[in-house]
Motif scaffolding. Structure first.
Motif, PDB file in Angstrom:
ATOM      1  N   MET A 172      10.824 -18.229  14.714  1.00 37.72           N
ATOM      2  CA  MET A 172      10.777 -17.768  16.187  1.00 37.72           C
ATOM      3  C   MET A 172      12.096 -17.335  16.615  1.00 37.72           C
ATOM      4  O   MET A 172      13.230 -17.715  15.969  1.00 37.72           O
ATOM      5  N   VAL A 173      11.991 -16.308  17.370  1.00 44.23           N
ATOM      6  CA  VAL A 173      13.348 -15.514  17.912  1.00 44.23           C
ATOM      7  C   VAL A 173      13.466 -16.246  19.367  1.00 44.23           C
ATOM      8  O   VAL A 173      12.624 -16.471  20.147  1.00 44.23           O
ATOM      9  N   LYS A 174      14.642 -16.719  19.513  1.00 47.63           N
ATOM     10  CA  LYS A 174      15.188 -17.565  20.756  1.00 47.63           C
ATOM     11  C   LYS A 174      15.198 -16.230  21.684  1.00 47.63           C
ATOM     12  O   LYS A 174      15.571 -15.338  21.588  1.00 47.63           O
ATOM     13  N   VAL A 175      15.152 -17.050  23.103  1.00 43.24           N
ATOM     14  CA  VAL A 175      15.349 -16.115  24.223  1.00 43.24           C
ATOM     15  C   VAL A 175      16.687 -15.538  24.309  1.00 43.24           C
ATOM     16  O   VAL A 175      16.844 -14.461  24.759  1.00 43.24           O
ATOM     17  N   ASN A 176      17.666 -16.266  23.790  1.00 45.53           N
ATOM     18  CA  ASN A 176      18.974 -15.735  23.987  1.00 45.53           C
ATOM     19  C   ASN A 176      19.297 -14.475  23.083  1.00 45.53           C
ATOM     20  O   ASN A 176      20.041 -13.567  23.258  1.00 45.53           O
ATOM     21  N   GLU A 177      18.650 -14.643  21.581  1.00 47.60           N
ATOM     22  CA  GLU A 177      18.593 -13.618  20.933  1.00 47.60           C
ATOM     23  C   GLU A 177      17.963 -12.292  21.472  1.00 47.60           C
ATOM     24  O   GLU A 177      18.530 -11.201  21.357  1.00 47.60           O
ATOM     25  N   LEU A 178      16.922 -12.444  22.102  1.00 47.60           N
ATOM     26  CA  LEU A 178      16.178 -11.337  22.713  1.00 47.60           C
ATOM     27  C   LEU A 178      16.970 -10.762  23.685  1.00 47.60           C
ATOM     28  O   LEU A 178      17.110  -9.705  24.050  1.00 47.60           O
ATOM     29  N   ALA A 179      17.589 -11.579  24.776  1.00 49.08           N
ATOM     30  CA  ALA A 179      18.425 -10.942  25.677  1.00 49.08           C
ATOM     31  C   ALA A 179      19.855 -10.229  24.978  1.00 49.08           C
ATOM     32  O   ALA A 179      20.210  -9.141  25.659  1.00 49.08           O
ATOM     33  N   ALA A 180      20.353 -10.770  23.917  1.00 55.95           N
ATOM     34  CA  ALA A 180      21.286 -10.067  23.087  1.00 55.95           C
ATOM     35  C   ALA A 180      20.832  -8.749  22.699  1.00 55.95           C
ATOM     36  O   ALA A 180      21.559  -7.639  22.724  1.00 55.95           O
TER      37      ALA A 180
END
Length: 82
Positions: free
Chosen positions: A1-9
């Motif tokens: 899974m991709v974390k929300v912080n990674e998506l924001a980054a």
């Protein structure tokens, strides 16, 4: 899974990449314009006074657009982190 912080980054990295490309394009257009003006003056196509007036019109606009792009990069970074 991709974390929300990674998506924001990733989203910010994409925006920053686009802004850098636009900034590079503005810089390239400025250099091409300056080169054309210098060549026109050297071949006596335009007078030095006219070239100086052209530069007085072009340079502030190019610097302002570059500053706006850089400023937008920092503003969106702060908004992404909040």
């Amino acid at each position: 899974m991709v974390k929300v912080n990674e998506l924001a980054a990733q989203r910010h990295a994409h925006k920053a990449s686009m802004q850098k490309r636009v900034l590079a394009g503005v810089f390239a257009l400025l250099l091409i314009t300056l080169l054309i003006i210098v060549v026109a003056v050297s071949f006596k196509g335009i007078t030095e006074n006219f070239a100086l007036e052209l530069l007085r019109l072009i340079l502030p606009a190019a610097l302002a657009s570059g500053g706006t792009i850089v400023g937008a990069l920092f503003i969106t970074r702060g908004r992404d982190e909040a």
